[in-house]
Design an enzyme around this catalytic site. Structure first.
Site, PDB file in Angstrom:
ATOM      1  N   GLY A  29      -0.372   4.559  -0.828  1.00 43.07           N
ATOM      2  CA  GLY A  29      -1.606   5.180  -0.328  1.00 43.07           C
ATOM      3  C   GLY A  29      -1.467   6.250   0.506  1.00 43.07           C
TER       4      GLY A  29
ATOM      5  CG  LEU B 265      -0.920   4.696   7.036  1.00 41.89           C
ATOM      6  CD1 LEU B 265      -1.687   5.425   8.444  1.00 41.89           C
ATOM      7  CD2 LEU B 265      -0.998   3.171   7.611  1.00 41.89           C
TER       8      LEU B 265
ATOM      9  CG  HIS C 295      -7.855   4.471  19.191  1.00 38.46           C
ATOM     10  ND1 HIS C 295      -6.686   3.708  18.855  1.00 38.46           N
ATOM     11  CD2 HIS C 295      -8.529   4.918  18.003  1.00 38.46           C
ATOM     12  CE1 HIS C 295      -6.659   3.770  17.289  1.00 38.46           C
ATOM     13  NE2 HIS C 295      -7.741   4.492  17.094  1.00 38.46           N
TER      14      HIS C 295
ATOM     15  N   GLY D  70       0.761  -1.182  -0.026  1.00 42.37           N
ATOM     16  CA  GLY D  70      -0.006   0.080   0.068  1.00 42.37           C
ATOM     17  C   GLY D  70       0.822   1.346  -0.048  1.00 42.37           C
TER      18      GLY D  70
ATOM     19  CE  LYS E  67      -7.021  16.179  17.430  1.00 44.69           C
ATOM     20  NZ  LYS E  67      -7.520  14.969  17.371  1.00 44.69           N
TER      21      LYS E  67
ATOM     22  CG  ASP F 258      -4.457   1.520  19.707  1.00 48.27           C
ATOM     23  OD1 ASP F 258      -4.434   2.935  19.716  1.00 48.27           O
ATOM     24  OD2 ASP F 258      -5.253   1.159  20.330  1.00 48.27           O
ATOM     25  CG  HIS F 259      -2.759   6.194  16.036  1.00 46.63           C
ATOM     26  ND1 HIS F 259      -3.759   5.850  15.338  1.00 46.63           N
ATOM     27  CD2 HIS F 259      -3.074   7.834  16.392  1.00 46.63           C
ATOM     28  CE1 HIS F 259      -4.880   6.777  15.492  1.00 46.63           C
ATOM     29  NE2 HIS F 259      -4.279   8.042  16.141  1.00 46.63           N
TER      30      HIS F 259
HETATM   31  P1  NAD Z   1      -5.573   3.986   0.639  1.00 44.81           P
HETATM   32  O1  NAD Z   1      -6.459   3.511  -0.193  1.00 44.81           O
HETATM   33  O2  NAD Z   1      -5.034   5.560   0.567  1.00 44.81           O
HETATM   34  O3  NAD Z   1      -4.303   3.116   0.027  1.00 44.81           O
HETATM   35  C1  NAD Z   1      -4.497   1.683  -0.128  1.00 44.81           C
HETATM   36  C2  NAD Z   1      -3.224   1.227  -0.922  1.00 44.81           C
HETATM   37  O4  NAD Z   1      -3.377  -0.245  -1.232  1.00 44.81           O
HETATM   38  C3  NAD Z   1      -2.922   1.737  -2.012  1.00 44.81           C
HETATM   39  O5  NAD Z   1      -1.388   1.760  -2.116  1.00 44.81           O
HETATM   40  C4  NAD Z   1      -3.357   0.876  -3.247  1.00 44.81           C
HETATM   41  O6  NAD Z   1      -2.700   0.756  -4.581  1.00 44.81           O
HETATM   42  C5  NAD Z   1      -3.009  -0.497  -2.589  1.00 44.81           C
HETATM   43  N1  NAD Z   1      -3.926  -1.735  -2.984  1.00 44.81           N
HETATM   44  C6  NAD Z   1      -5.144  -1.610  -3.267  1.00 44.81           C
HETATM   45  N2  NAD Z   1      -5.572  -2.936  -3.830  1.00 44.81           N
HETATM   46  C7  NAD Z   1      -4.462  -3.553  -3.751  1.00 44.81           C
HETATM   47  C8  NAD Z   1      -4.102  -4.972  -4.482  1.00 44.81           C
HETATM   48  N3  NAD Z   1      -5.119  -5.808  -4.777  1.00 44.81           N
HETATM   49  N4  NAD Z   1      -2.891  -5.293  -4.602  1.00 44.81           N
HETATM   50  C9  NAD Z   1      -1.828  -4.409  -4.114  1.00 44.81           C
HETATM   51  N5  NAD Z   1      -2.080  -3.023  -3.454  1.00 44.81           N
HETATM   52  C10 NAD Z   1      -3.248  -2.785  -3.451  1.00 44.81           C
HETATM   53  O7  NAD Z   1      -5.600   3.436   2.178  1.00 44.81           O
HETATM   54  P2  NAD Z   1      -5.000   4.210   3.358  1.00 44.81           P
HETATM   55  O8  NAD Z   1      -5.875   5.265   4.103  1.00 44.81           O
HETATM   56  O9  NAD Z   1      -3.549   4.478   3.109  1.00 44.81           O
HETATM   57  O10 NAD Z   1      -5.204   3.021   4.559  1.00 44.81           O
HETATM   58  C11 NAD Z   1      -4.278   1.803   4.338  1.00 44.81           C
HETATM   59  C12 NAD Z   1      -4.688   1.025   5.810  1.00 44.81           C
HETATM   60  O11 NAD Z   1      -4.183   1.750   6.749  1.00 44.81           O
HETATM   61  C13 NAD Z   1      -5.807   0.615   5.901  1.00 44.81           C
HETATM   62  O12 NAD Z   1      -5.670  -0.765   6.514  1.00 44.81           O
HETATM   63  C14 NAD Z   1      -6.679   1.669   6.994  1.00 44.81           C
HETATM   64  O13 NAD Z   1      -7.539   1.011   7.629  1.00 44.81           O
HETATM   65  C15 NAD Z   1      -5.116   1.810   7.725  1.00 44.81           C
HETATM   66  N6  NAD Z   1      -5.515   3.083   8.413  1.00 44.81           N
HETATM   67  C16 NAD Z   1      -5.222   4.208   7.737  1.00 44.81           C
HETATM   68  C17 NAD Z   1      -5.285   5.320   8.420  1.00 44.81           C
HETATM   69  C18 NAD Z   1      -4.989   6.692   7.462  1.00 44.81           C
HETATM   70  O14 NAD Z   1      -4.971   7.973   8.057  1.00 44.81           O
HETATM   71  N7  NAD Z   1      -5.120   6.846   6.243  1.00 44.81           N
HETATM   72  C19 NAD Z   1      -5.283   5.673   9.558  1.00 44.81           C
HETATM   73  C20 NAD Z   1      -5.259   4.157  10.302  1.00 44.81           C
HETATM   74  C21 NAD Z   1      -5.326   3.114   9.660  1.00 44.81           C
END
Ligand code: NAD
Length: 479
Positions: free
Chosen positions: A16, A18, A241, A13, A344, A178-179
């Site tokens: 993405g 995160l 949390h 990911g 907040k 768990d951040h």
């Molecule tokens: P996002 O949708 O921005 O990114 C998802 C990533 O997964 C992308 O890089 C995408 O290309 C990749 N992906 C999707 N399908 C795929 C596949 N079939 N094969 C390979 N790669 C694939 O999501 P995000 O917001 O970055 O969240 C990612 C994880 O982190 C999730 O589990 C989310 O619950 C967790 N999370 C995110 C945040 C946040 O602030 N964004 C906070 C806490 C937890």
């Protein structure tokens, strides 16, 4: 200078949100402070076919949002980044990943250590972990698996997920994030308890009237309506949390700083959560969903993008949690979290009773630990900075030290690289907290709520105030 660590990070990911908002900025901070220097590389994986150069550009672009370092430093850092396009179900891609990781390990002399980071949708966690194992990605140093939230959506799905990842990784190599456990104040709680014997002496049912935990947000769901519709605040904030914050305040003080000892105490606390019958859920928990504000300017939850017009997902929860232990029996832990609250605020309010005078503490004092420093304050006694409160039962490191606070993810990545599991959640803890949350969820799912039931910008539904009034108590944080 920090002791340099060596590892190859494989970020699933890697394109993405995160990764770009949290992980790359944290890695950059570690690079600047010397924890990461010459002997590390980051492989970003995602489906899109990106080149290394394009990936590096995205990394530098996102760093610019957070840092004003020169582009040269950022570009130098980004030279450690490599991209591999990858589909989670394709075995061939794991072989390519393995070859790239081993090549980079030689190139950067990264000590054959691997950090596999799941910054990917939860439904892929199990598949990826299994492939890492079956396609032989593990190297001869350490192999640590980092899992983001959510860890399941109920006890059954959490068990299934855990079953899948634990076939591939031993519990000792699993780092469940768990951040909140990366936040400076939560990490400081053991020190605060250890260095303030009077407070520690007071932390039990002889001297505590109640403990309140509030994680309030002023924003609504913003662009995360789709995700929120599958979650709700009970799953999103309480199961993880809020429970972990209770764990930090209420677990027995460990006899040593060993991660196993600390987790044993926390596991014991969670296994003594006082179970609720379905009828008791109605008494002990309140749910809410935000409406527009009193001027009608803001969207109600049901008007948000990707939210159903008749959604019964809760954006507010308040509840009373109790533990069946000698230490905490009959002490209510009132918890509350909601969106579109007046501002907040993330805080723990420890409300002491009048018996504390035996300990030389003013009767009915309230000790507040502010999880995010507010207006320069971190600990309050009766609403004022502890230093000015005229009572000296709390000492805390100088505020200046607090100023250098590490960002939660930075702190957690240092722990992962150091093999320190203290600030991660263990499966046994999650099992207990999910079991507790499931009872509430199931009761709620069997009834139709009258939503929306609180105005944006308010303190939530009136029932939240009544929950405490019934016990002769009231919320300390009341805007
Ligand atoms: P996002 O949708 O921005 O990114 C998802 C990533 O997964 C992308 O890089 C995408 O290309 C990749 N992906 C999707 N399908 C795929 C596949 N079939 N094969 C390979 N790669 C694939 O999501 P995000 O917001 O970055 O969240 C990612 C994880 O982190 C999730 O589990 C989310 O619950 C967790 N999370 C995110 C945040 C946040 O602030 N964004 C906070 C806490 C937890």
């Amino acid at each position: 200078m920090a002791k340099e660590k060596s590892a190859i990070f494989i970020i699933f990911g890697g394109s993405g949100d995160l990764a770009h908002r949290k992980l790359y900025p944290s890695l950059f901070r570690l690079y600047k402070s010397g924890f990461l220097k010459d002997h590390f590389a980051v492989i970003g994986t995602a489906r899109r076919p990106w080149s290394d150069d394009y990936f590096r550009e995205t990394v530098v672009t996102s760093l610019k949002d957070y840092f004003d370092d020169s582009e040269e430093v950022m570009t130098e850092f980004a030279k450690h980044f490599f991209y591999q396009s990858h589909d989670v179900n394709d075995s061939e891609h794991y072989i390519a990943l393995k070859n790239l990781a081993s090549k980079l390990d030689d190139q950067f002399e990264a000590g054959h250590n691997r950090v596999y980071y799941m910054a990917i949708a939860p439904r892929f966690f199990g598949t990826v972990a299994e492939h890492i194992n079956s396609e032989g990605l593990k190297a001869s140093g350490y192999n640590r698996l980092v899992i983001e939230k959510p860890f399941g959506r109920d006890l059954d799905s959490a068990c299934e997920l855990n079953g899948n990842i634990s076939k591939a990784f031993p519990e000792n190599d699993i780092y469940r994030i768990d951040h909140y456990l990366g936040k400076e104040m939560i990490q400081d709680i053991p020190n605060i308890r250890k260095n303030n014997p009077k407070l520690e002496q007071a932390l039990n049912n002889k001297y505590v009237s109640n403990i309140q935990i509030t994680l309030a947000e002023s924003l609504g769901v913003e662009d995360r309506g789709g995700y929120y519709e599958t979650a709700g605040v009970l799953r999103d904030m309480v199961q993880n949390h809020i429970m972990q914050i209770i764990g930090a305040v209420a677990s027995d003080e460990p006899e040593s700083e060993d991660a196993d000892v600390i987790h044993k105490n926390k596991t014991e606390l969670f296994s003594s959560l006082k179970e609720l019958s379905p009828e008791e859920v109605d008494q002990a928990f309140v749910r809410g969903q935000y409406d527009t504000d009193n001027l009608g300017d803001l969207k109600a939850y049901r008007q948000e993008d990707n939210v159903a017009e008749d959604s019964n997902i809760e954006t507010f929860v308040a509840g009373k949690i109790e533990f069946d232990t000698d230490r905490w029996r009959n002490v209510p832990f009132y918890v509350r979290s909601g969106k579109r609250m007046p501002k907040k605020s993330s805080r723990i309010d420890i409300v002491l009773n009048d018996q504390v005078k035996e300990l030389g503490i003013r009767p009915n004092s309230v000790v507040t630990l502010l999880i995010e420093r507010e207006n320069g304050h971190s600990i309050l006694i009766n609403g004022v900075n502890y230093k000015e409160a005229g009572q000296d039962f709390i000492k805390f490191p100088e505020e200046a030290e607090f100023d250098k606070a590490r960002e939660a993810y930075e702190s957690l990545i240092i722990d992962i690289l150091s093999g320190n599991r203290v600030h991660f959640t263990l499966w046994d803890e999650l099992r207990s907290t999910w079991k507790y949350i499931d009872t509430i969820r199931q009761r709620w799912d069997s009834q139709t709520p009258e939503f929306p039931n609180y105005l944006s910008g308010s303190m939530g539904p009136d029932a939240s105030e009544m929950l405490l009034e019934r016990d002769g108590n009231s919320w300390v944080w009341d805007d």
